[in-house]
Design a protein around this motif. Structure first.
Motif, PDB file in Angstrom:
ATOM      1  N   PRO A   1       0.838  -1.220   0.000  1.00  0.00           N
ATOM      2  CA  PRO A   1       0.000   0.000   0.000  1.00  0.00           C
ATOM      3  C   PRO A   1       0.864   1.256   0.000  1.00  0.00           C
ATOM      4  O   PRO A   1       2.001   1.252   0.468  1.00  0.00           O
ATOM      5  N   LEU A   2       0.296   2.333  -0.527  1.00  0.00           N
ATOM      6  CA  LEU A   2       0.982   3.622  -0.615  1.00  0.00           C
ATOM      7  C   LEU A   2       0.416   4.554   0.444  1.00  0.00           C
ATOM      8  O   LEU A   2      -0.798   4.762   0.510  1.00  0.00           O
ATOM      9  N   THR A   3       1.279   5.121   1.259  1.00  0.00           N
ATOM     10  CA  THR A   3       0.814   6.071   2.273  1.00  0.00           C
ATOM     11  C   THR A   3       0.587   7.437   1.637  1.00  0.00           C
ATOM     12  O   THR A   3       1.064   7.724   0.533  1.00  0.00           O
ATOM     13  N   ARG A   4      -0.103   8.304   2.366  1.00  0.00           N
ATOM     14  CA  ARG A   4      -0.329   9.661   1.871  1.00  0.00           C
ATOM     15  C   ARG A   4       0.985  10.422   1.755  1.00  0.00           C
ATOM     16  O   ARG A   4       1.180  11.227   0.845  1.00  0.00           O
ATOM     17  N   GLY A   5       1.908  10.131   2.634  1.00  0.00           N
ATOM     18  CA  GLY A   5       3.214  10.774   2.556  1.00  0.00           C
ATOM     19  C   GLY A   5       3.986  10.348   1.318  1.00  0.00           C
ATOM     20  O   GLY A   5       4.597  11.183   0.626  1.00  0.00           O
ATOM     21  N   GLN A   6       3.968   9.052   1.036  1.00  0.00           N
ATOM     22  CA  GLN A   6       4.635   8.566  -0.165  1.00  0.00           C
ATOM     23  C   GLN A   6       3.980   9.120  -1.430  1.00  0.00           C
ATOM     24  O   GLN A   6       4.665   9.456  -2.395  1.00  0.00           O
ATOM     25  N   MET A   7       2.653   9.215  -1.415  1.00  0.00           N
ATOM     26  CA  MET A   7       1.946   9.792  -2.557  1.00  0.00           C
ATOM     27  C   MET A   7       2.367  11.240  -2.763  1.00  0.00           C
ATOM     28  O   MET A   7       2.548  11.706  -3.894  1.00  0.00           O
ATOM     29  N   ALA A   8       2.548  11.977  -1.677  1.00  0.00           N
ATOM     30  CA  ALA A   8       2.967  13.380  -1.776  1.00  0.00           C
ATOM     31  C   ALA A   8       4.335  13.479  -2.434  1.00  0.00           C
ATOM     32  O   ALA A   8       4.578  14.367  -3.269  1.00  0.00           O
ATOM     33  N   VAL A   9       5.246  12.575  -2.087  1.00  0.00           N
ATOM     34  CA  VAL A   9       6.568  12.568  -2.707  1.00  0.00           C
ATOM     35  C   VAL A   9       6.450  12.280  -4.196  1.00  0.00           C
ATOM     36  O   VAL A   9       7.053  12.971  -5.031  1.00  0.00           O
ATOM     37  N   PHE A  10       5.696  11.251  -4.553  1.00  0.00           N
ATOM     38  CA  PHE A  10       5.533  10.889  -5.966  1.00  0.00           C
ATOM     39  C   PHE A  10       5.027  12.079  -6.776  1.00  0.00           C
ATOM     40  O   PHE A  10       5.595  12.433  -7.813  1.00  0.00           O
ATOM     41  N   LEU A  11       3.940  12.695  -6.311  1.00  0.00           N
ATOM     42  CA  LEU A  11       3.318  13.771  -7.078  1.00  0.00           C
ATOM     43  C   LEU A  11       4.199  15.020  -7.111  1.00  0.00           C
ATOM     44  O   LEU A  11       4.353  15.661  -8.163  1.00  0.00           O
ATOM     45  N   ALA A  12       4.786  15.390  -5.965  1.00  0.00           N
ATOM     46  CA  ALA A  12       5.583  16.613  -5.908  1.00  0.00           C
ATOM     47  C   ALA A  12       6.819  16.511  -6.796  1.00  0.00           C
ATOM     48  O   ALA A  12       7.161  17.452  -7.518  1.00  0.00           O
ATOM     49  N   VAL A  13       7.486  15.357  -6.764  1.00  0.00           N
ATOM     50  CA  VAL A  13       8.676  15.181  -7.597  1.00  0.00           C
ATOM     51  C   VAL A  13       8.294  15.097  -9.067  1.00  0.00           C
ATOM     52  O   VAL A  13       8.940  15.696  -9.940  1.00  0.00           O
ATOM     53  N   ALA A  14       7.226  14.367  -9.387  1.00  0.00           N
ATOM     54  CA  ALA A  14       6.813  14.196 -10.783  1.00  0.00           C
ATOM     55  C   ALA A  14       6.401  15.510 -11.426  1.00  0.00           C
ATOM     56  O   ALA A  14       6.705  15.769 -12.588  1.00  0.00           O
ATOM     57  N   LEU A  15       5.718  16.350 -10.676  1.00  0.00           N
ATOM     58  CA  LEU A  15       5.171  17.593 -11.225  1.00  0.00           C
ATOM     59  C   LEU A  15       6.042  18.803 -10.949  1.00  0.00           C
ATOM     60  O   LEU A  15       5.757  19.901 -11.433  1.00  0.00           O
ATOM     61  N   GLY A  16       7.119  18.638 -10.200  1.00  0.00           N
ATOM     62  CA  GLY A  16       7.999  19.763  -9.913  1.00  0.00           C
ATOM     63  C   GLY A  16       7.356  20.816  -9.040  1.00  0.00           C
ATOM     64  O   GLY A  16       7.498  22.007  -9.278  1.00  0.00           O
ATOM     65  N   LEU A  17       6.600  20.408  -8.037  1.00  0.00           N
ATOM     66  CA  LEU A  17       5.909  21.352  -7.147  1.00  0.00           C
ATOM     67  C   LEU A  17       6.859  21.757  -6.010  1.00  0.00           C
ATOM     68  O   LEU A  17       7.672  20.961  -5.588  1.00  0.00           O
ATOM     69  N   HIS A  18       6.786  22.919  -5.464  1.00  0.00           N
ATOM     70  CA  HIS A  18       5.891  24.043  -5.684  1.00  0.00           C
ATOM     71  C   HIS A  18       6.733  25.309  -5.699  1.00  0.00           C
ATOM     72  O   HIS A  18       7.464  25.559  -4.746  1.00  0.00           O
ATOM     73  N   PHE A  19       6.632  26.099  -6.747  1.00  0.00           N
ATOM     74  CA  PHE A  19       7.323  27.365  -6.845  1.00  0.00           C
ATOM     75  C   PHE A  19       6.288  28.464  -7.045  1.00  0.00           C
ATOM     76  O   PHE A  19       5.645  28.541  -8.085  1.00  0.00           O
ATOM     77  N   PRO A  20       6.088  29.331  -6.068  1.00  0.00           N
ATOM     78  CA  PRO A  20       5.094  30.408  -6.222  1.00  0.00           C
ATOM     79  C   PRO A  20       5.566  31.442  -7.243  1.00  0.00           C
ATOM     80  O   PRO A  20       6.753  31.673  -7.393  1.00  0.00           O
ATOM     81  N   ASN A  21       4.626  32.034  -7.929  1.00  0.00           N
ATOM     82  CA  ASN A  21       4.948  33.071  -8.904  1.00  0.00           C
ATOM     83  C   ASN A  21       5.254  34.396  -8.202  1.00  0.00           C
ATOM     84  O   ASN A  21       4.699  34.668  -7.149  1.00  0.00           O
TER      85      ASN A  21
END
Length: 242
Positions: A222-242
């Protein structure tokens, strides 16, 4: 009004035989933001981005760009992500000349701009007179963008030598893809015949995951919410405010 008959007059462009298939651009509008492999992403290449191929040719700008006193050729560099699959080409024009035309095609060159070849030609004479557009499906070319060794540009020409032939711009459409599967597996528990092999390898090679330790990926864990956050943040290059 019937479409005008295409008359490929002599020009500095190479004439390519192609099948023109009209599409409704609004019928498959791209989703935003521009990621994912399902939706077509459209990139506008405006007239302002086209530059004359020769410093000696005369040209002007009104609604779009046009040649003065004869045929003029223009080109624009395409900026598309590596791995993208080309799916759509559109020519936007204003053309009231009964004989001459506005032309555009894709030019594929090596990374130094040499060894160029053209494909997917579009002509205003295959559309309706006035300000309009013609388009075609590029999926059959199976062209995958590779910015490491190739470069793409649009080559266009206007032929009337007046404002009766104007290039308004173009659209290029593409879809993102998951990279092909490698020959050798990275994780011992996701072999090459595993149904998720290609996708796990894409995550690994993109630096999104290093597995669960011990040379394994643990595909059924199973994937934890923390692991999911890592996957998505790294994949999408999050987060840089304008």
């Amino acid at each position: 009004m019937l479409p005008r008959v295409a008359a490929f007059a002599g020009s500095c462009l190479v004439a390519f035989a192609s099948v023109f298939s009209a599409q409704t651009r609004n019928g498959s509008a791209p989703a935003r933001p521009d990621f994912g492999t399902t939706d077509r992403i459209l990139v506008l290449v405006g007239a302002e981005e086209f530059q004359p191929r020769s410093s000696g040719q005369a040209w002007g700008r009104e609604t779009g760009i046009y040649s003065i006193g004869g045929i003029a050729a223009f080109d624009a560099t395409l900026h598309l992500p590596s791995g993208a699959l080309l799916t759509y080409l559109e020519l936007d024009y204003c053309d009231t000349s009964p004989a001459e035309e506005v032309l555009v095609f894709i030019e594929d060159c090596n990374f130094l701009g040499g060894n160029c070849g053209g494909f997917a030609a579009l002509s205003s004479n295959d559309g309706f007179a006035g300000c309009n557009y013609v388009s075609m499906d590029l999926t059959g070319y199976n062209y995958v963008v590779d910015n490491n060794v190739r470069r793409l540009r649009l080559l266009a020409s206007t032929q009337s030598g007046s404002t009766t032939n104007q290039l308004i711009g173009a659209y290029i459409g593409y879809k993102l893809q998951v990279s092909p599967a490698p020959a050798v597996a990275t994780f011992s528990d996701v072999p090459t015949d595993h149904p998720f092999f290609r996708f796990v390898e894409a995550l690994s090679r993109a630096g999104i995951t290093s597995g669960c330790g011990g040379g394994n990926f643990c595909p059924d864990a199973p994937l934890t919410r923390g692991q999911m956050a890592v996957f998505l943040a790294v994949a999408l290059g999050l987060h840089f405010p304008n």
